[in-house]
Design a protein around this motif. Structure first.
Motif, PDB file in Angstrom:
ATOM      1  N   ARG A 113       5.218   1.712  -1.014  1.00  0.00           N
ATOM      2  CA  ARG A 113       6.312   1.948  -0.526  1.00  0.00           C
ATOM      3  C   ARG A 113       5.547   3.147   0.143  1.00  0.00           C
ATOM      4  NH1 ARG A 113      10.211   5.345  -3.047  1.00  0.00           N
ATOM      5  NH2 ARG A 113      10.188   5.178  -5.617  1.00  0.00           N
ATOM      6  N   PHE A 114       4.916   4.273  -0.723  1.00  0.00           N
ATOM      7  CA  PHE A 114       4.567   5.513  -0.449  1.00  0.00           C
ATOM      8  C   PHE A 114       3.514   5.208   0.808  1.00  0.00           C
ATOM      9  CE2 PHE A 114       6.108   5.436  -4.864  1.00  0.00           C
ATOM     10  CZ  PHE A 114       6.872   6.403  -4.125  1.00  0.00           C
ATOM     11  N   LEU A 115       2.846   4.031   1.402  1.00  0.00           N
ATOM     12  CA  LEU A 115       1.691   3.469   1.210  1.00  0.00           C
ATOM     13  C   LEU A 115       2.185   4.468   3.466  1.00  0.00           C
ATOM     14  CD1 LEU A 115       0.459   0.841   0.909  1.00  0.00           C
ATOM     15  CD2 LEU A 115      -1.072   3.238   0.866  1.00  0.00           C
ATOM     16  N   ALA A 116       1.958   5.218   3.662  1.00  0.00           N
ATOM     17  CA  ALA A 116       2.321   6.132   5.455  1.00  0.00           C
ATOM     18  C   ALA A 116       1.825   4.614   5.891  1.00  0.00           C
ATOM     19  CB  ALA A 116       2.177   7.133   5.315  1.00  0.00           C
ATOM     20  N   ASP A 117       0.770   4.450   6.477  1.00  0.00           N
ATOM     21  CA  ASP A 117       0.326   3.452   7.296  1.00  0.00           C
ATOM     22  C   ASP A 117       0.241   2.037   7.249  1.00  0.00           C
ATOM     23  OD1 ASP A 117      -1.798   2.263   9.437  1.00  0.00           O
ATOM     24  OD2 ASP A 117      -3.188   3.933   9.307  1.00  0.00           O
ATOM     25  N   PRO A 118       0.843   1.483   8.146  1.00  0.00           N
ATOM     26  CA  PRO A 118       0.756   0.079   8.333  1.00  0.00           C
ATOM     27  C   PRO A 118       0.367  -0.868   7.668  1.00  0.00           C
ATOM     28  CG  PRO A 118       1.654   0.885  10.133  1.00  0.00           C
ATOM     29  CD  PRO A 118       1.521   1.925   9.427  1.00  0.00           C
ATOM     30  N   ASN A 119      -1.210  -0.467   8.747  1.00  0.00           N
ATOM     31  CA  ASN A 119      -2.730  -1.294   9.092  1.00  0.00           C
ATOM     32  C   ASN A 119      -3.042  -1.377   6.962  1.00  0.00           C
ATOM     33  OD1 ASN A 119      -3.793  -1.443  11.164  1.00  0.00           O
ATOM     34  ND2 ASN A 119      -2.455   0.532  11.287  1.00  0.00           N
ATOM     35  N   ASP A 120      -2.644   0.260   6.203  1.00  0.00           N
ATOM     36  CA  ASP A 120      -3.443   0.064   5.235  1.00  0.00           C
ATOM     37  C   ASP A 120      -2.032  -0.797   4.181  1.00  0.00           C
ATOM     38  OD1 ASP A 120      -5.299   2.116   5.854  1.00  0.00           O
ATOM     39  OD2 ASP A 120      -4.253   3.380   4.910  1.00  0.00           O
ATOM     40  N   LEU A 121      -0.852  -0.754   4.406  1.00  0.00           N
ATOM     41  CA  LEU A 121       0.170  -1.610   3.019  1.00  0.00           C
ATOM     42  C   LEU A 121       0.073  -3.135   3.793  1.00  0.00           C
ATOM     43  CD1 LEU A 121       3.102  -1.521   2.510  1.00  0.00           C
ATOM     44  CD2 LEU A 121       4.174  -1.844   4.381  1.00  0.00           C
ATOM     45  N   THR A 122      -0.514  -3.739   5.123  1.00  0.00           N
ATOM     46  CA  THR A 122      -0.702  -5.139   5.154  1.00  0.00           C
ATOM     47  C   THR A 122      -1.723  -5.571   3.981  1.00  0.00           C
ATOM     48  OG1 THR A 122      -0.035  -4.346   7.175  1.00  0.00           O
ATOM     49  CG2 THR A 122      -1.506  -6.296   6.800  1.00  0.00           C
ATOM     50  N   ARG A 123      -3.458  -4.384   4.663  1.00  0.00           N
ATOM     51  CA  ARG A 123      -4.306  -4.896   3.741  1.00  0.00           C
ATOM     52  C   ARG A 123      -4.005  -4.381   1.811  1.00  0.00           C
ATOM     53  NH1 ARG A 123      -8.457  -2.807   0.718  1.00  0.00           N
ATOM     54  NH2 ARG A 123     -10.043  -3.749   1.324  1.00  0.00           N
ATOM     55  N   ALA A 124      -3.767  -4.027   1.409  1.00  0.00           N
ATOM     56  CA  ALA A 124      -3.144  -3.901   0.080  1.00  0.00           C
ATOM     57  C   ALA A 124      -2.119  -4.950  -0.234  1.00  0.00           C
ATOM     58  CB  ALA A 124      -2.184  -2.687  -0.488  1.00  0.00           C
ATOM     59  N   LEU A 125      -1.125  -4.979   0.513  1.00  0.00           N
ATOM     60  CA  LEU A 125      -0.342  -6.120   0.222  1.00  0.00           C
ATOM     61  C   LEU A 125      -0.309  -7.658  -0.112  1.00  0.00           C
ATOM     62  CD1 LEU A 125       2.619  -6.993  -0.409  1.00  0.00           C
ATOM     63  CD2 LEU A 125       3.091  -7.565   2.446  1.00  0.00           C
ATOM     64  N   ALA A 126      -2.114  -8.018   1.371  1.00  0.00           N
ATOM     65  CA  ALA A 126      -2.454  -9.247   1.020  1.00  0.00           C
ATOM     66  C   ALA A 126      -3.330  -9.085   0.077  1.00  0.00           C
ATOM     67  CB  ALA A 126      -3.857  -9.779   2.225  1.00  0.00           C
ATOM     68  N   LEU A 127      -3.908  -8.818  -1.180  1.00  0.00           N
ATOM     69  CA  LEU A 127      -4.744  -8.323  -1.663  1.00  0.00           C
ATOM     70  C   LEU A 127      -4.398  -8.532  -3.525  1.00  0.00           C
ATOM     71  CD1 LEU A 127      -7.290  -5.600  -0.816  1.00  0.00           C
ATOM     72  CD2 LEU A 127      -7.850  -8.147  -0.789  1.00  0.00           C
ATOM     73  N   ARG A 128      -3.265  -7.644  -2.861  1.00  0.00           N
ATOM     74  CA  ARG A 128      -1.910  -8.249  -3.742  1.00  0.00           C
ATOM     75  C   ARG A 128      -1.805  -9.842  -4.212  1.00  0.00           C
ATOM     76  NH1 ARG A 128      -1.607  -4.006  -7.785  1.00  0.00           N
ATOM     77  NH2 ARG A 128      -2.536  -2.228  -6.629  1.00  0.00           N
ATOM     78  N   LEU A 129      -1.786 -10.057  -3.485  1.00  0.00           N
ATOM     79  CA  LEU A 129      -0.512 -11.689  -3.013  1.00  0.00           C
ATOM     80  C   LEU A 129      -1.833 -12.521  -3.634  1.00  0.00           C
ATOM     81  CD1 LEU A 129       0.809 -10.939   0.501  1.00  0.00           C
ATOM     82  CD2 LEU A 129       2.011 -12.011  -1.796  1.00  0.00           C
ATOM     83  N   VAL A 130      -2.894 -12.105  -2.780  1.00  0.00           N
ATOM     84  CA  VAL A 130      -4.216 -13.079  -2.965  1.00  0.00           C
ATOM     85  C   VAL A 130      -4.615 -13.274  -5.293  1.00  0.00           C
ATOM     86  CG1 VAL A 130      -7.198 -13.349  -2.946  1.00  0.00           C
ATOM     87  CG2 VAL A 130      -5.103 -13.698  -0.970  1.00  0.00           C
ATOM     88  N   GLU A 131      -4.552 -11.797  -5.086  1.00  0.00           N
ATOM     89  CA  GLU A 131      -4.587 -11.616  -6.661  1.00  0.00           C
ATOM     90  C   GLU A 131      -3.756 -12.016  -7.357  1.00  0.00           C
ATOM     91  OE1 GLU A 131      -4.003  -7.183  -9.302  1.00  0.00           O
ATOM     92  OE2 GLU A 131      -6.073  -7.124  -8.069  1.00  0.00           O
ATOM     93  N   ALA A 132      -2.565 -12.298  -7.278  1.00  0.00           N
ATOM     94  CA  ALA A 132      -1.180 -13.037  -7.651  1.00  0.00           C
ATOM     95  C   ALA A 132      -1.780 -14.916  -8.086  1.00  0.00           C
ATOM     96  CB  ALA A 132       0.007 -12.607  -6.871  1.00  0.00           C
ATOM     97  N   GLY A 133      -2.365 -15.084  -6.566  1.00  0.00           N
ATOM     98  CA  GLY A 133      -2.311 -16.514  -6.458  1.00  0.00           C
ATOM     99  C   GLY A 133      -1.910 -16.999  -5.304  1.00  0.00           C
ATOM    100  N   ALA A 134      -1.343 -16.296  -4.523  1.00  0.00           N
ATOM    101  CA  ALA A 134      -0.735 -17.448  -3.589  1.00  0.00           C
ATOM    102  C   ALA A 134      -1.934 -17.043  -2.379  1.00  0.00           C
ATOM    103  CB  ALA A 134      -0.164 -15.581  -3.087  1.00  0.00           C
ATOM    104  N   PRO A 135      -1.707 -19.004  -1.592  1.00  0.00           N
ATOM    105  CA  PRO A 135      -2.853 -19.031  -1.603  1.00  0.00           C
ATOM    106  C   PRO A 135      -2.610 -18.738  -0.074  1.00  0.00           C
ATOM    107  CG  PRO A 135      -0.762 -20.606  -1.402  1.00  0.00           C
ATOM    108  CD  PRO A 135      -0.647 -19.417  -2.300  1.00  0.00           C
TER     109      PRO A 135
END
Length: 194
Positions: free
Chosen positions: A27-49
């Protein structure tokens, strides 16, 4: 958000660590581009396909009609994809899953295997040709009435399981206010030319 979406029903992936990251750090990522990338990496790390994750929104400003960022596995983030005025008349938008969300406010899902229907939007045919097996676009309404969306694409044989969809729906619900705050600041800078 249903509690069942937070629990790994066995053999799936865990949403709880992704939500914890979103509420504590994302929620502290001010740039939605950075939020998109970080979220995708977190999801993949969690095992999301996931093979692709897209966050987008209608901007409805004088210079911008829409904004998106697209993460694709193994590629650099496609940042600040903007649509200028007249988006509703573009072939890339007409008949697309995002037009469906903007028009109806409801989710769009299409299994891309074994074959994509001939009448489906060209984007879905392109994704299937690249090996995608399932496409899910979820609405994320903002407080000001604008519509955003989370699009998840998988290349897993058999596509998304019902458990995956429930978790992605819960994620979209939690993500909506976070993206709204980040996008408001970011789009104000883009609209102002700063």
């Amino acid at each position: 958000m249903g509690a069942e979406a937070l629990v790994d029903a066995g053999g799936g992936w865990a949403l709880a660590p992704v939500l914890l990251w979103l509420f504590r750090e994302g929620r502290f990522l001010a740039d939605p581009n950075d939020l998109t990338r970080a979220l995708a990496l977190r999801l993949v790390e969690a095992g999301a396909p996931l093979v692709r994750l897209r966050l987008s929104l209608r901007a409805d400003g004088p210079r911008l009609a829409g904004w998106a960022a697209v993460w694709t596995r193994g590629q650099p983030l496609d940042r600040d994809r903007v649509a200028r005025a007249g988006l509703q008349r573009l072939p890339a938008y007409i008949g697309s899953p995002l037009e469906h969300i903007d028009r109806t406010g409801t989710a769009f899902r299409l299994r891309l295997e074994p074959a994509v229907p001939a009448a489906a939007h060209p984007l879905l045919h392109r994704l299937a040709a690249q090996g995608a097996t399932d496409y899910l676009a979820l609405p994320m309404p903002f407080a000001d009435g604008r519509m955003a969306s989370l699009v998840a694409v998988t290349d897993r044989c058999g596509g998304f399981h019902p458990d995956d969809i429930g978790k992605l729906e819960a994620l979209a619900e939690a993500l909506s206010p976070v993206l709204e705050a980040a996008a408001a600041r970011h789009l104000a800078r883009m609209q102002g030319g700063a």
